[in-house]
Write a protein that holds these residues in place. Sequence first.
Motif, PDB file in Angstrom:
ATOM      1  N   GLY A   1       0.781  -1.302  -0.008  1.00 10.15           N
ATOM      2  CA  GLY A   1      -0.003   0.229  -0.180  1.00 10.15           C
ATOM      3  C   GLY A   1       0.862   1.160   0.094  1.00 10.15           C
ATOM      4  O   GLY A   1       0.231   2.481   0.226  1.00 10.15           O
ATOM      5  N   PHE A   2       2.244   1.147  -0.094  1.00 10.97           N
ATOM      6  CA  PHE A   2       3.002   2.624  -0.242  1.00 10.97           C
ATOM      7  C   PHE A   2       2.776   3.083  -1.786  1.00 10.97           C
ATOM      8  O   PHE A   2       2.543   2.456  -2.858  1.00 10.97           O
ATOM      9  N   SER A   3       3.033   4.355  -1.679  1.00  9.99           N
ATOM     10  CA  SER A   3       3.083   5.200  -2.890  1.00  9.99           C
ATOM     11  C   SER A   3       4.224   5.064  -3.614  1.00  9.99           C
ATOM     12  O   SER A   3       5.273   4.786  -2.957  1.00  9.99           O
ATOM     13  N   LEU A   4       4.210   5.282  -4.734  1.00  8.26           N
ATOM     14  CA  LEU A   4       5.503   5.224  -5.792  1.00  8.26           C
ATOM     15  C   LEU A   4       6.241   6.381  -5.016  1.00  8.26           C
ATOM     16  O   LEU A   4       7.598   6.092  -5.090  1.00  8.26           O
ATOM     17  N   THR A   5       6.035   7.489  -4.501  1.00 10.02           N
ATOM     18  CA  THR A   5       6.785   8.615  -3.919  1.00 10.02           C
ATOM     19  C   THR A   5       7.196   7.956  -2.761  1.00 10.02           C
ATOM     20  O   THR A   5       8.597   8.091  -2.572  1.00 10.02           O
ATOM     21  N   GLU A   6       6.884   7.203  -1.719  1.00 11.47           N
ATOM     22  CA  GLU A   6       7.370   6.629  -0.698  1.00 11.47           C
ATOM     23  C   GLU A   6       8.215   5.702  -1.064  1.00 11.47           C
ATOM     24  O   GLU A   6       9.372   5.353  -0.464  1.00 11.47           O
ATOM     25  N   ILE A   7       7.988   4.902  -2.015  1.00 10.74           N
ATOM     26  CA  ILE A   7       8.918   3.669  -2.670  1.00 10.74           C
ATOM     27  C   ILE A   7      10.165   4.374  -3.109  1.00 10.74           C
ATOM     28  O   ILE A   7      11.311   3.773  -2.946  1.00 10.74           O
ATOM     29  N   LYS A   8      10.134   5.466  -3.721  1.00 17.48           N
ATOM     30  CA  LYS A   8      11.037   6.096  -4.277  1.00 17.48           C
ATOM     31  C   LYS A   8      12.141   6.680  -3.378  1.00 17.48           C
ATOM     32  O   LYS A   8      13.312   6.515  -3.407  1.00 17.48           O
ATOM     33  N   GLU A   9      11.432   7.251  -2.199  1.00 18.61           N
ATOM     34  CA  GLU A   9      12.391   7.770  -1.214  1.00 18.61           C
ATOM     35  C   GLU A   9      12.837   6.525  -0.507  1.00 18.61           C
ATOM     36  O   GLU A   9      14.319   6.687  -0.127  1.00 18.61           O
ATOM     37  N   PHE A  10      12.200   5.403  -0.179  1.00 27.88           N
ATOM     38  CA  PHE A  10      13.212   4.390   0.268  1.00 27.88           C
ATOM     39  C   PHE A  10      14.127   3.903  -0.279  1.00 27.88           C
ATOM     40  O   PHE A  10      15.334   3.618  -0.021  1.00 27.88           O
ATOM     41  N   LEU A  11      13.973   3.859  -1.756  1.00 28.28           N
ATOM     42  CA  LEU A  11      14.995   3.183  -2.735  1.00 28.28           C
ATOM     43  C   LEU A  11      16.288   4.381  -2.767  1.00 28.28           C
ATOM     44  O   LEU A  11      17.344   4.005  -2.813  1.00 28.28           O
ATOM     45  N   SER A  12      16.037   5.447  -2.819  1.00 24.54           N
ATOM     46  CA  SER A  12      16.889   6.670  -2.703  1.00 24.54           C
ATOM     47  C   SER A  12      17.685   6.321  -1.567  1.00 24.54           C
ATOM     48  O   SER A  12      19.216   7.011  -1.468  1.00 24.54           O
ATOM     49  N   LEU A  13      17.233   6.345  -0.237  1.00 22.23           N
ATOM     50  CA  LEU A  13      17.830   6.097   0.962  1.00 22.23           C
ATOM     51  C   LEU A  13      18.951   4.896   1.083  1.00 22.23           C
ATOM     52  O   LEU A  13      19.923   5.098   1.443  1.00 22.23           O
ATOM     53  N   TYR A  14      18.630   3.755   0.138  1.00 22.44           N
ATOM     54  CA  TYR A  14      19.522   2.688   0.007  1.00 22.44           C
ATOM     55  C   TYR A  14      20.679   3.213  -0.709  1.00 22.44           C
ATOM     56  O   TYR A  14      21.682   2.671  -0.575  1.00 22.44           O
ATOM     57  N   ASP A  15      20.331   3.900  -1.670  1.00 21.65           N
ATOM     58  CA  ASP A  15      21.617   4.170  -2.576  1.00 21.65           C
ATOM     59  C   ASP A  15      22.767   5.361  -1.911  1.00 21.65           C
ATOM     60  O   ASP A  15      23.905   5.009  -2.127  1.00 21.65           O
ATOM     61  N   THR A  16      22.121   6.086  -0.905  1.00 27.77           N
ATOM     62  CA  THR A  16      22.948   6.946  -0.090  1.00 27.77           C
ATOM     63  C   THR A  16      23.486   6.498   1.144  1.00 27.77           C
ATOM     64  O   THR A  16      24.211   7.294   1.716  1.00 27.77           O
ATOM     65  N   ASP A  17      23.064   5.463   1.689  1.00 30.93           N
ATOM     66  CA  ASP A  17      23.211   5.042   3.214  1.00 30.93           C
ATOM     67  C   ASP A  17      23.981   3.596   3.043  1.00 30.93           C
ATOM     68  O   ASP A  17      22.778   2.506   3.084  1.00 30.93           O
ATOM     69  N   GLY A  18      25.069   3.311   2.979  1.00 27.43           N
ATOM     70  CA  GLY A  18      25.360   1.939   2.890  1.00 27.43           C
ATOM     71  C   GLY A  18      25.088   0.920   4.142  1.00 27.43           C
ATOM     72  O   GLY A  18      24.814  -0.067   3.759  1.00 27.43           O
ATOM     73  N   ALA A  19      25.056   1.529   5.222  1.00 34.52           N
ATOM     74  CA  ALA A  19      24.639   0.857   6.515  1.00 34.52           C
ATOM     75  C   ALA A  19      23.105   0.599   6.599  1.00 34.52           C
ATOM     76  O   ALA A  19      22.707   0.058   7.507  1.00 34.52           O
ATOM     77  N   GLN A  20      22.465   1.551   5.752  1.00 36.36           N
ATOM     78  CA  GLN A  20      20.971   1.533   5.660  1.00 36.36           C
ATOM     79  C   GLN A  20      20.059   1.778   6.844  1.00 36.36           C
ATOM     80  O   GLN A  20      19.050   1.397   7.005  1.00 36.36           O
ATOM     81  N   VAL A  21      20.896   2.385   7.846  1.00 37.28           N
ATOM     82  CA  VAL A  21      20.153   3.053   8.860  1.00 37.28           C
ATOM     83  C   VAL A  21      18.970   3.799   8.474  1.00 37.28           C
ATOM     84  O   VAL A  21      18.055   3.904   9.142  1.00 37.28           O
ATOM     85  N   GLY A  22      19.344   5.167   7.838  1.00 35.68           N
ATOM     86  CA  GLY A  22      18.176   5.932   7.363  1.00 35.68           C
ATOM     87  C   GLY A  22      17.117   5.255   6.774  1.00 35.68           C
ATOM     88  O   GLY A  22      15.822   5.335   6.845  1.00 35.68           O
ATOM     89  N   GLN A  23      17.445   4.386   5.706  1.00 38.76           N
ATOM     90  CA  GLN A  23      16.381   3.497   4.844  1.00 38.76           C
ATOM     91  C   GLN A  23      15.657   2.770   5.902  1.00 38.76           C
ATOM     92  O   GLN A  23      14.239   2.632   5.861  1.00 38.76           O
ATOM     93  N   MET A  24      16.223   2.000   6.966  1.00 36.29           N
ATOM     94  CA  MET A  24      15.434   1.287   7.991  1.00 36.29           C
ATOM     95  C   MET A  24      14.480   2.181   8.574  1.00 36.29           C
ATOM     96  O   MET A  24      13.389   1.886   8.970  1.00 36.29           O
ATOM     97  N   ARG A  25      15.012   3.259   9.085  1.00 35.67           N
ATOM     98  CA  ARG A  25      14.134   4.103   9.963  1.00 35.67           C
ATOM     99  C   ARG A  25      13.034   4.503   9.274  1.00 35.67           C
ATOM    100  O   ARG A  25      11.852   4.947   9.851  1.00 35.67           O
ATOM    101  N   TYR A  26      13.221   5.117   7.940  1.00 33.03           N
ATOM    102  CA  TYR A  26      12.178   5.341   7.104  1.00 33.03           C
ATOM    103  C   TYR A  26      11.123   4.360   6.743  1.00 33.03           C
ATOM    104  O   TYR A  26       9.966   4.675   6.901  1.00 33.03           O
TER     105      TYR A  26
END
Length: 150
Positions: free
Chosen positions: A72-97
Amino acid sequence: MGDAARLRDDSGYPERTYAIGELADEFGLTLRSIRHYEDEGLLSPGREGTVRVYDRRDRARLALICRGKRLGFSLTEIKEFLSLYDTDGAQVGQMRYLRRMARERIAALRRQLADVQQTLTELTDIDDQITRHLRRQGADDATNEEGSRS
């Protein structure tokens, strides 16, 4: 990174690639959907001439897109999640988001579930009232109507 370098794995050997049709079949999507995800910046396939060439990263991203849509996530939310993956090797920001978005989605689904349960209760009450009324009138043929309870 050029397409030639992009299509090699860490050992320098050519990486497994996928045609758009293969991914569409695997994920049960239309070609148009995959192209739309590319237009939205969610996928960035390489090119061999005019042909799109998807690598393992694109396939993994597509799997995450499909899962996100299913949840049920929007494409905008998914895009944000994926962009965090690209910028955060430890994935901390991605996991928090993702945790924040999941908690918001859980809360919304719980509200929807409560609404559905209330609606079911009200409709069941209406059905029971009508059934009793029809029985009193000697016209209880509700069991033969489409959509009635078994």
